[in-house]
Design a protein around this motif. Sequence first.
Motif, mmCIF file in Angstrom:
data_model
loop_
_atom_site.group_PDB
_atom_site.id
_atom_site.type_symbol
_atom_site.label_atom_id
_atom_site.label_comp_id
_atom_site.label_asym_id
_atom_site.label_seq_id
_atom_site.Cartn_x
_atom_site.Cartn_y
_atom_site.Cartn_z
ATOM 1 N N TYR A 156 4.969 -1.742 7.909
ATOM 2 C CA TYR A 156 4.485 -0.373 8.182
ATOM 3 C C TYR A 156 5.592 0.674 8.225
ATOM 4 O O TYR A 156 5.344 1.817 8.586
ATOM 5 N N GLU A 158 7.785 1.209 5.520
ATOM 6 C CA GLU A 158 8.302 1.477 4.178
ATOM 7 C C GLU A 158 8.378 2.966 3.840
ATOM 8 O O GLU A 158 9.294 3.392 3.138
ATOM 9 N N ASP A 159 7.418 3.756 4.345
ATOM 10 C CA ASP A 159 7.459 5.188 4.018
ATOM 11 C C ASP A 159 8.452 5.959 4.888
ATOM 12 O O ASP A 159 8.558 7.185 4.773
ATOM 13 N N LEU A 287 0.851 14.497 17.160
ATOM 14 C CA LEU A 287 0.669 15.878 16.713
ATOM 15 C C LEU A 287 0.879 16.849 17.873
ATOM 16 O O LEU A 287 1.412 17.940 17.689
ATOM 17 N N HIS A 310 4.562 2.815 22.052
ATOM 18 C CA HIS A 310 4.333 1.379 22.115
ATOM 19 C C HIS A 310 4.816 0.559 20.939
ATOM 20 O O HIS A 310 4.859 -0.652 21.038
ATOM 21 N N VAL A 313 5.675 2.011 14.724
ATOM 22 C CA VAL A 313 4.823 2.900 13.929
ATOM 23 C C VAL A 313 4.668 4.246 14.639
ATOM 24 O O VAL A 313 4.662 5.302 14.002
ATOM 25 N N MET A 314 4.569 4.211 15.953
ATOM 26 C CA MET A 314 4.483 5.456 16.719
ATOM 27 C C MET A 314 5.817 6.201 16.655
ATOM 28 O O MET A 314 5.854 7.415 16.466
ATOM 29 N N GLN A 317 6.246 8.012 13.373
ATOM 30 C CA GLN A 317 5.522 9.277 13.271
ATOM 31 C C GLN A 317 6.164 10.383 14.101
ATOM 32 O O GLN A 317 6.175 11.551 13.694
ATOM 33 N N GLN B 25 -6.235 -9.944 7.410
ATOM 34 C CA GLN B 25 -5.330 -9.930 8.545
ATOM 35 C C GLN B 25 -5.675 -11.022 9.557
ATOM 36 O O GLN B 25 -4.811 -11.665 10.120
ATOM 37 N N GLN B 255 -5.829 -3.417 7.608
ATOM 38 C CA GLN B 255 -4.447 -3.051 8.007
ATOM 39 C C GLN B 255 -3.325 -3.763 7.273
ATOM 40 O O GLN B 255 -2.189 -3.754 7.755
ATOM 41 N N VAL B 256 -3.601 -4.355 6.107
ATOM 42 C CA VAL B 256 -2.528 -5.163 5.502
ATOM 43 C C VAL B 256 -1.503 -4.393 4.693
ATOM 44 O O VAL B 256 -0.459 -4.937 4.356
ATOM 45 N N GLU B 258 1.239 -1.264 3.408
ATOM 46 C CA GLU B 258 2.088 -0.116 3.688
ATOM 47 C C GLU B 258 1.358 1.139 3.193
ATOM 48 O O GLU B 258 0.428 1.040 2.390
ATOM 49 N N VAL B 259 1.807 2.301 3.627
ATOM 50 C CA VAL B 259 1.106 3.544 3.288
ATOM 51 C C VAL B 259 1.016 3.763 1.769
ATOM 52 O O VAL B 259 -0.083 3.949 1.216
ATOM 53 N N ASP B 260 2.141 3.734 1.094
ATOM 54 C CA ASP B 260 2.114 4.014 -0.346
ATOM 55 C C ASP B 260 1.436 2.891 -1.125
ATOM 56 O O ASP B 260 0.749 3.127 -2.121
ATOM 57 N N THR B 281 -3.998 0.795 6.559
ATOM 58 C CA THR B 281 -2.659 0.470 7.062
ATOM 59 C C THR B 281 -2.707 0.366 8.587
ATOM 60 O O THR B 281 -3.790 0.213 9.157
ATOM 61 N N SER B 282 -1.555 0.412 9.247
ATOM 62 C CA SER B 282 -1.530 0.296 10.708
ATOM 63 C C SER B 282 -2.513 1.265 11.346
ATOM 64 O O SER B 282 -2.518 2.449 11.028
ATOM 65 N N PRO B 283 -3.334 0.780 12.285
ATOM 66 C CA PRO B 283 -4.288 1.680 12.938
ATOM 67 C C PRO B 283 -3.603 2.765 13.767
ATOM 68 O O PRO B 283 -4.233 3.748 14.130
ATOM 69 N N ASP B 284 -2.324 2.584 14.058
ATOM 70 C CA ASP B 284 -1.585 3.590 14.828
ATOM 71 C C ASP B 284 -1.036 4.705 13.952
ATOM 72 O O ASP B 284 -0.517 5.697 14.460
ATOM 73 N N ASP B 285 -1.115 4.523 12.634
ATOM 74 C CA ASP B 285 -0.402 5.453 11.749
ATOM 75 C C ASP B 285 -1.284 6.637 11.345
ATOM 76 O O ASP B 285 -1.867 6.678 10.261
ATOM 77 N N ILE B 286 -1.343 7.633 12.235
ATOM 78 C CA ILE B 286 -2.132 8.841 11.996
ATOM 79 C C ILE B 286 -1.651 9.537 10.719
ATOM 80 O O ILE B 286 -2.448 9.855 9.823
ATOM 81 N N LEU B 287 -0.345 9.778 10.649
ATOM 82 C CA LEU B 287 0.202 10.509 9.505
ATOM 83 C C LEU B 287 0.009 9.695 8.232
ATOM 84 O O LEU B 287 -0.237 10.263 7.161
ATOM 85 N N GLN B 317 -6.347 12.934 16.965
ATOM 86 C CA GLN B 317 -5.354 13.184 15.920
ATOM 87 C C GLN B 317 -5.878 12.810 14.531
ATOM 88 O O GLN B 317 -5.562 13.483 13.550
#
Lengths: 490, 490
Positions: A156, A158-159, A287, A310, A313-314, A317, B25, B255-256, B258-260, B281-287, B317
């Motif tokens: 998670y 890579e970006d 945000l 936590h 990934v947080m 961001q 997953q 969730q498996v 990466e973003v791109d 992707t990760s459920p935490d990754d808002i952006l 968010q």
Amino acid sequence: MRIRGISVRDIRFPTSLRLDGSDAQHVDPDYSCAYVVLFTDSEAKGFGLSFTIGRGTEIGKLFIAPLVQAIRSLAHLVVGQDFEAIVKDFGAFSRRLTNDSQLRWLGPEKGVLHLAASAVVNAVWDLWGRTQNKPIWKLLTDLTPEELVSCVDFTYLEDALTKEEALEILRSMVPGKDKREEEIRSSGYPCYTTSSGWIGYDEDKIRNNLLISMQAGFSKFKIKVGQDLEKDKKRLRLVRSIIGDNRQLMIDANQVWEVDQAINWVKELAEFKPVWIEEPTSPDDILGHAKVAQALKDTGIGVATGEHCHNRVMFKQLFKSGGMQYCQIDACRVGGINENIAVMLMAKKFGVPVCPHAGGIGLCEMIQHLAIFNFICISGDLKHSVAEYADHLHEHFIQPARIKHGCYIVPDVSDMMRILNNLRNFAPGYSVEMIGSSLINYEYPLGPKWREMFDKKLYEDPSKQVPPYVEHRPETRSSHFQRFHSIQTS
Amino acid sequence: MRIRGISVRDIRFPTSLRLDGSDAQHVDPDYSCAYVVLFTDSEAKGFGLSFTIGRGTEIGKLFIAPLVQAIRSLAHLVVGQDFEAIVKDFGAFSRRLTNDSQLRWLGPEKGVLHLAASAVVNAVWDLWGRTQNKPIWKLLTDLTPEELVSCVDFTYLEDALTKEEALEILRSMVPGKDKREEEIRSSGYPCYTTSSGWIGYDEDKIRNNLLISMQAGFSKFKIKVGQDLEKDKKRLRLVRSIIGDNRQLMIDANQVWEVDQAINWVKELAEFKPVWIEEPTSPDDILGHAKVAQALKDTGIGVATGEHCHNRVMFKQLFKSGGMQYCQIDACRVGGINENIAVMLMAKKFGVPVCPHAGGIGLCEMIQHLAIFNFICISGDLKHSVAEYADHLHEHFIQPARIKHGCYIVPDVSDMMRILNNLRNFAPGYSVEMIGSSLINYEYPLGPKWREMFDKKLYEDPSKQVPPYVEHRPETRSSHFQRFHSIQTS
């Protein structure tokens, strides 16, 4: 060497009696930890802990905190494993602990299970340090960039940070490592103290604490705010009148505000020139943090956060959104040293200074290692990075963090220690091994110190309370009948 | 009426034996739950559960899952409380459970403790439904806008949804409530099925499942993807060849990516015209979600997420960032019905359809109530909202979710049932009460069905395993000595 067992204990200290550690959100913390020992088939042991602020087990017949139970649920992933195989592919091991295909549902990578993983992972690091006879900062510093990168789970990320970029950062910092090590050994790692202004302290106590700290060489101070604006102004005016204009002041709201409220409140306090506002709102609100940071730009006050952030990934961001100007890594919140390496590498890439969170119990002991390693191998910057220090509960550790002139003294293994280590296995590692008598006295709820406090009615004795839950428990395996013991509590 | 006790049990079903529920997953889930019963000083009881996918207690002498222990640690906040006082200020009660000043350190509002809070809060709702003799959707629907808003904790939401805005939304939907109730009673609540294409299923099984589901009236199907791009194409080609172009297809990556990677992968699958890509992707990754949603805009594929979205701040968010086009609330992940009301109100404000996550165990039973309530009182929209359905484990419930022509049948209390209820307290509430024999048979690890599976070597018997942890346990309170039982496991 094989890991052959793990023990977990619930150790608590009655800090709420004096309001040490109190803030606008956590008004009555009893600083505690789930304390982990890894046993091997040799003499070597590894120690780890995960910090909590108490509660979880007061009531009921079974005194097992959820965190203690969570660590036990991870036991099968570490016990029986070959130690050398673990550290050879440490990234994969840490991922097994944080991404078990069934347990991950309870997270993933957050909350109780992630705190549990962190205690186990850190205990493995401690064990590694001990077998190498090195403190953790030195163990980390002596690893090659390739070895360090192999410890990290890049899932998670890579970006934000690829493995190649991480390698590049680490390689670019290899030159000058020795010089920086020498520098930090002689200067120590700069820290600020949080012990002066817990929210439960009155003005006299704050004044005394500040004067004592200044005398001891501290020049950076953090004060809790957020309960009442006028009181905050009064406190900060008092603080500035004592520390003057040139010493650094940080303020910490411990998540009590809404986003816009945070902006308005902090603007009202801008005249006291705090370096940062810490945890202005929900730690999950990326945000929101970005909005606060943007709105405060003109005031020169940065946003600091991380102790409740936590996972990586947080952090990713917070870096990408510009929501964090000071990165407060915590030794236990994320999945141990491995995940913190990822965070420190991202901090470097995004130009954010790492200012570790400490206090609690054992946190100062651990984060000094991370801060020193970060300086030597990743950031190379001492100007903007400052670590937290809180002056309590160190007496329970075999190797407590030591402070001189407002700096952490680099923990080291002296030659004498090296000799002693052949007899007693304590000097190297992650500095979290606790003194035997503290473990006995403060184990909750049966340790003698707790019995004493129960007798004095300072705390309620959980074993005397009527269990509030209706217990359902089969008699034997063969005669499995539904049986309810209903106990009237009202 | 006073709540006088709570029981918590670890109930598990061996779903991994047939790979029901498998995805990219979670490759081997055993659908399980921590099952909660609230006892009162009257005959009334309340039932709640929090879904998990197994593991947590296999090894060791104490068979207590961390989630079970976490629920016990919340017991003192509910047991002894006056029921009417709780529901009168339900928002404050739910906040006490999710924001205990010491326990919050283990979250806050996420992971094991938040799942635990959810089970307790939902059991109180169930109890409320039973005392009112109403299914939960009806209880909710009959509350006034003011009463509904009083259930919600608006902390950290001010920059997205104020209490006043919430009231306005609810009041604007009061007209037409009766008509919508009538409509949903006659049409049922539309759903899609996930049971056709778990990742562990082969092509024949998928084909058969699809044909059976279509015959039963389903026109919307979700297929798991994300392990192998070519295999995904092959599966989706097969699926489209069976369901045709006009039936709806959803895909779920659990969730498996990466973003791109998510963006590229989904673009490759765009030819199969899925309505949404779930959990890219990760459920935490808002952006990250926002980036994926933006990149897929031209394809017409929306991003769906929510089952791992741990609290209202994360949902806020996702709404604000445009990272979520389909809002998949979960019955257990956030802090119960109260927090889900907040999320549904935000979804309305941001114009995002609510498409609840289900499957698991008991989730279909619960979310049908939320979906129906949302339609009648908040969204008024059936066109874009669709609920999940998975066809397993319903036989363990006294009032299983029922499906007709691809729609949830509105659960109701018939006149006959009303009479029966005077004898047996089961028809109203949140539909999560389980059948007594299922509770006995599947309680882990001592239930007869589990003993049978251990005997057949389908699973390892935890009680036969050597405990991996080195137990430290004081003998008695008076003689508190450090004692280690070291057990060699290697």
